[in-house]
Scaffold this active site. Structure first.
Site, PDB file in Angstrom:
ATOM      1  CG  ASP A   1      -1.997   1.039   1.180  1.00 41.13           C
ATOM      2  OD1 ASP A   1      -2.085   1.743   0.162  1.00 41.13           O
ATOM      3  OD2 ASP A   1      -2.752   1.155   2.161  1.00 41.13           O
TER       4      ASP A   1
ATOM      5  CG  ASP B   1      -3.184   3.960  -3.333  1.00 41.84           C
ATOM      6  OD1 ASP B   1      -4.186   3.238  -3.439  1.00 41.84           O
ATOM      7  OD2 ASP B   1      -3.069   4.848  -2.464  1.00 41.84           O
ATOM      8  CD  GLU B   2      -5.564  -0.725  -0.749  1.00 35.20           C
ATOM      9  OE1 GLU B   2      -5.139  -1.467   0.164  1.00 35.20           O
ATOM     10  OE2 GLU B   2      -6.555   0.006  -0.618  1.00 35.20           O
TER      11      GLU B   2
END
Length: 416
Positions: free
Chosen positions: A31, A121-122
């Site tokens: 993350d 983003d993760e």
């Protein structure tokens, strides 16, 4: 006899290796830390080490320096500046975040072919079976963090565990810019002292309900019988939290898993909005969502309206239509009905966020056509508008009611 002994030895070695692989913590949750703000600090050295807020009217992201002063995502800009007057406020650059996301996923996919994206983003990564090629899961996680720093230029936190749920919890505990492995066999020792909000599905409302009953930690949730949680929170939520409190999460990492819903939302700030303004915002959301659905060749049956009020409480309204569709007109009619149903609550409590999603998605070619089969259904108009927007941009054709209005930001997303 010698062949029998050999077979026995091979069988024994296979069982040992098989048991070792499945008992090892091999799921990574990676993350990026304060993603939008980290990209801004990467691209402007003057911002490094300083509190950064992305977005003026509503906070889209805050650096950890700003978070330390109480600033958080979705907070009103004026309140954020009162909490952190020295913060640097920058406008969002969605194209930069999209490029950074592509580079981030490039690192993920170089580490393992088993990547399940959760957002831009993760992601979850399954590194089972890579020990001889790439090292232990912790070594892979450490190398992943280094390569994200070198190739993308931002920090990323990684949690390592045997289940997806616990890997995500571990990364949350390790933030920012950390690496945490939960040792096999000691998962409950790690999990049970944590606050109940660490459980997936425990938001502010459920958290308040549990704390009002004197339940503050995950361990205290685990001590309750499942029936007690069901009576307190409902069947689905009670069973879900009971399983997670015992770290029961059999879900594998799934690559190329299609979305269960497609949605969009708009932060509104604290300013009072007229019914006409809310209707125009809803129209924009419906246009955006249905365009994405048709591009992805998906249709859906359930329209969900998401609301966040001035006191930060949330509510949802939903309606399931008789048949699956991606038609803008049909979904707009349903969404307007839901908004009208919620208008008394909005009038009393104010509205700071409006979101819309369509769930129960299916592939469009799997849906049986319904009568009447005529061109007045609106599909031809939607197709023509989609073609114009694909060629000349999404702003090439718009509704009269949206002229001169701020359309809000289009946040980068994973492919639908």
């Amino acid at each position: 006899m010698r062949k029998a002994c050999l077979r026995s030895s091979v069988h024994h070695r296979f069982l040992c290796e098989h048991t070792f692989v499945w008992s090892e913590a091999t799921i990574l949750h990676a993350d990026a830390d304060a993603f939008f703000a980290s990209v801004e600090q990467r691209d402007d050295p003057r911002l490094r080490g300083r509190p950064v807020i992305v977005g003026a009217g509503v906070v889209l992201a805050a650096s950890y320096e700003a978070k330390a002063r109480g600033v958080c995502t979705a907070m009103g800009g004026s309140r954020a500046r009162r909490l952190c007057p020295e913060a640097v406020v920058v406008p969002p650059r969605m194209s930069a975040y999209s490029e950074a996301s592509k580079a981030l996923y490039g690192v993920f996919e170089d580490a393992t072919p088993l990547v399940e994206g959760l957002s831009i983003d993760e992601a979850f990564l399954d590194v089972r079976g890579l020990r001889r090629l790439s090292g232990t899961p912790v070594e892979i996680a450490a190398r992943l963090r280094r390569e994200v720093r070198e190739r993308v230029g931002i920090p990323v936190t990684v949690g390592v565990a045997r289940t997806k749920f616990l890997a995500k919890v571990a990364s949350g505990v390790a933030k920012p810019d950390g690496l945490l492995r939960v040792p096999p066999g000691r998962e409950l020792e790690f999990l049970h002292p944590l606050p109940v909000e660490r459980l997936w599905g425990v938001g502010p409302a459920t958290g308040r309900k549990l704390r009002k009953a004197g339940i503050e930690t995950v361990g205290e949730v685990a001590e309750l019988p499942e029936s007690a949680l069901v009576s307190m929170l409902g069947r689905a939520s009670g069973r879900h939290l009971h399983a997670l409190a015992h770290n029961r999460d059999p879900r594998p990492v799934q690559t190329r898993r299609r979305r269960g819903s497609i949605g969009s939302q708009r932060a509104l700030g604290r300013r009072q909005r007229s019914p006409e303004e809310l209707d125009a915002i809803l129209i924009g959301l419906v246009d955006r969502v249905t365009l994405r659905m048709r591009r992805a060749k998906r249709v859906g049956r359930t329209v969900v309206l998401r609301l966040r009020f001035d006191d930060f409480t949330r509510a949802t309204r939903s309606h399931t239509m008789p048949g699956a569709t991606a038609r803008t007109a049909a979904i707009l009619v349903t969404a307007r009905g839901l908004l009208a149903e919620a208008s008394p609550v909005i009038g009393r409590q104010g509205l700071t966020l409006l979101g819309l999603s369509v769930a129960n998605l299916e592939n469009e070619d799997a849906v049986q056509l319904t009568l009447p089969l005529d061109r007045a259904s609106g599909s031809a108009l939607d197709a023509a508008l989609d073609e114009v927007r694909a060629r000349f941009g999404t702003a090439a054709v718009t509704r009269a009611v949206l002229l001169g209005r701020d359309p809000g930001f289009t946040v980068p997303l994973l492919p639908d």
